[in-house]
Design a protein around this motif. Sequence first.
Motif, short mmCIF file in Angstrom:
data_model
loop_
_atom_site.label_atom_id
_atom_site.label_comp_id
_atom_site.label_asym_id
_atom_site.label_seq_id
_atom_site.Cartn_x
_atom_site.Cartn_y
_atom_site.Cartn_z
N LEU A 259 43.21 -6.35 14.31
CA LEU A 259 42.05 -6.22 14.86
C LEU A 259 41.06 -6.37 14.06
N PRO A 260 39.70 -7.06 14.80
CA PRO A 260 38.60 -7.18 13.96
C PRO A 260 38.03 -5.86 13.59
N ALA A 261 37.07 -5.73 12.57
CA ALA A 261 36.43 -4.47 12.14
C ALA A 261 35.71 -3.65 13.42
N SER A 262 34.95 -4.65 14.09
CA SER A 262 33.83 -4.21 15.08
C SER A 262 34.76 -3.41 16.07
N THR A 263 35.89 -4.05 16.22
CA THR A 263 36.98 -3.30 17.34
C THR A 263 37.50 -1.90 16.83
N ILE A 264 37.94 -1.84 15.52
CA ILE A 264 38.34 -0.67 14.94
C ILE A 264 37.30 0.45 15.14
N GLN A 265 35.96 -0.13 14.90
CA GLN A 265 34.88 0.85 14.82
C GLN A 265 34.76 1.72 16.10
N VAL A 266 35.16 1.03 17.33
CA VAL A 266 35.10 1.74 18.85
C VAL A 266 36.39 2.10 19.26
N LEU A 267 37.54 1.74 18.52
CA LEU A 267 38.88 2.45 18.87
C LEU A 267 38.74 3.69 19.39
N GLY A 268 38.98 4.29 20.75
CA GLY A 268 39.18 5.58 21.21
C GLY A 268 37.57 5.82 21.91
N ALA A 269 36.77 4.80 22.01
CA ALA A 269 35.61 5.02 22.83
C ALA A 269 35.52 3.93 23.79
N GLU A 270 36.89 3.67 24.37
CA GLU A 270 36.77 2.37 25.36
C GLU A 270 35.93 2.84 26.53
N ALA A 272 33.09 4.19 26.76
CA ALA A 272 31.59 3.95 26.38
C ALA A 272 31.42 2.48 26.26
N LEU A 273 32.37 1.81 25.50
CA LEU A 273 32.19 0.42 25.33
C LEU A 273 32.21 -0.30 26.78
N PHE A 274 33.15 0.05 27.53
CA PHE A 274 33.19 -0.81 28.78
C PHE A 274 31.94 -0.54 29.62
N ARG A 275 31.46 0.60 29.50
CA ARG A 275 30.35 1.09 30.29
C ARG A 275 29.04 0.09 29.82
N HIS A 276 29.10 -0.10 28.43
CA HIS A 276 28.16 -1.07 27.79
C HIS A 276 28.23 -2.51 28.21
N LEU A 277 29.40 -2.99 28.24
CA LEU A 277 29.71 -4.20 28.52
C LEU A 277 29.47 -4.46 30.08
N ARG A 278 29.80 -3.57 30.88
CA ARG A 278 29.79 -3.85 32.30
C ARG A 278 28.02 -3.56 32.85
N LYS A 279 27.69 -2.52 32.51
CA LYS A 279 26.48 -2.18 32.90
C LYS A 279 25.25 -2.22 31.82
N GLY A 280 25.60 -2.56 30.62
CA GLY A 280 24.46 -2.79 29.98
C GLY A 280 23.81 -1.41 29.24
N ASN A 282 23.82 1.49 26.39
CA ASN A 282 23.98 1.52 24.94
C ASN A 282 25.29 1.59 24.54
N PRO A 283 25.39 0.56 23.60
CA PRO A 283 27.11 0.53 23.11
C PRO A 283 27.49 1.76 22.25
N PRO A 284 28.82 2.12 22.19
CA PRO A 284 29.28 3.44 21.40
C PRO A 284 28.99 3.07 19.98
N LYS A 285 28.84 3.96 19.11
CA LYS A 285 28.62 3.94 17.72
C LYS A 285 29.76 3.75 16.88
N HIS A 286 30.68 4.63 17.49
CA HIS A 286 32.04 5.15 16.93
C HIS A 286 33.00 5.73 17.80
#
Lengths: 362, 229
Positions: A259-270, A272-280, A282-286
Amino acid sequence: MPLYLITTSEGIGVYRDGEKLLFLEAKSEHIPEIMEGKLPREFVDEIEKRFKGEEILVDDKRIVEWLSQYLLVKLASDDDLREIKRIRRKIKDEMEEWNRIRDVSIRMTRERIRRASADRDKLIIQAIEAVDDLDKSINLLVSRLREWYSLHFPELNDVKDHEEYVQLIKKYGERSKFPEKYLEIAKSSMGADMEPEDLEVMRSLASRIEELYRMREELVKYLEDLVPRVAPNLGILVGPLLAARLMSLAGGLEKLAKLPASTIQVLGAEKALFRHLRKGKNPPKHGVIYQYPKVRGSPRWQRGKIARALAAKLSIAARMDYFSGEVVADELKSDLEDRIAEIREKYKKPPKKGAASRSRRR
Amino acid sequence: MEITKHRFKGVYQIKEEDRPGVEIATVNLSPGTRVYGERIIRHSGREYRIWDPYRSKLSAAIHKGLSEMPISPGSRVLYLGAASGTTASHVSDIIGEDGKIFCVEMSSRTMRELITLCERRKNMIPILGDARKPWEYSSLVGYSDVIYQDVAQPDQAKIALENAKRLLKPGGFAIIAIKSRSIDVTKDPREIFKEEVRKIERGGFEVIEVKRLDPFEKDHAIILGRFEG
């Protein structure tokens, strides 16, 4: 003088007072068994015939456990170790055949490597998920117990620590039996008086919950032992539990390493991550690395930066663990410490409003 | 080029014209093969492997003037934390054909590399095991003249003492590489080294020397001790 059972790759001996009473020579095929902490069956029979009922000292926990079904064996003390070492040295000096034990060791090591690399991370994943299951179950049962027992002694809810609460009920049951420091409130309790059998069933629940706590401890110990073998770098960098959670979220050490480090950073915050990707939003920090004390314990505006630095080091650690096995975690850790110190120095104050809350709409 | 014997048996000093400083080397027990990409120098029928102080803590300690070297031709060595065998291969060179070295390593991935080294070098035995559990390899090792330890664990002093108690002969030596950062990153290394020395002394060692390894390794030291038994 006690009897000593001395195990060597040359054979098994029984000694008293430095004197050899029995020595059974080991053939090559016996050596792996001896190294695994077992004695060949025919050896046990022989020793049993001669020394049944007598106390025998051994320096290997595994042998003590296993052999005590046949013989009266005890673990040797530090003083005994000195004598055992002296006898072993004598046996080695007289009988060691280097090439033979070397061949056997190389063969055994190959066999162990084969076994060790066979998906040990799968065991870690199951164990850490069992820990999480236990946490959920414990929480559920403790809140049930709190409600139930509160019919009798509601004031005890002031004990906020769940484990302590459970132990108090298990130990004392009836509120009038509580120790000194609770007696005052117990006397003036608003709770109802109960029959002994009503309380007994609550105590029984409390003692089962306590067993779950013990089970959890056992699992944690198991992970503390296993993680350093499978992923030493991850284990040192973030501790065995968080390392195990990361492997579990990624689906294994191999996947984590890829996995890239950027994915490891948000593992477990899926979520929030998809909320960011779909609706724009704020992305999760961790993700789960929020559990790392220096992410969790830092001010809000530093957390994201620290999480990013940590994720980068984690990605290196996972790759070292999967591809090379070399332990570089100390360097990673001190680099990370330096970077965290830098972040803390540079971003002491929270950013001004407006600049930070730019939400990125698509 | 000038090759001279070092005051430690089995170690050589090499001065090359085109390079600054004096390097140390050992004679390759397995001629024609490299272990970690080290430079090899052939001279009057012998093959010398340059022993890099930036890669090996024992080499760094020798460069820094270690006062005594218990590992010599014929020694029986228990090596804890052999990793992929960088230092262990030089130890294997020094002790020679009459010496014996047991290499304990916990990581099975690292052991994969180490085992091929052990197959080439007749004086090495690999042990895939945990240095915290010396009883699991005591029947194989039996005893040792020297314990060399480089495990980078917070409980490294305890590991050394447990192994010495079971497997180091009375009067034998321990060489322990201490990495202050794997014990506590925040503390002053000097304090940590002192504390580790105290622990080792309490366990029955006479500490002969504590050698800091900078500039070769940051925050590292080698502790050399004699086991009173």
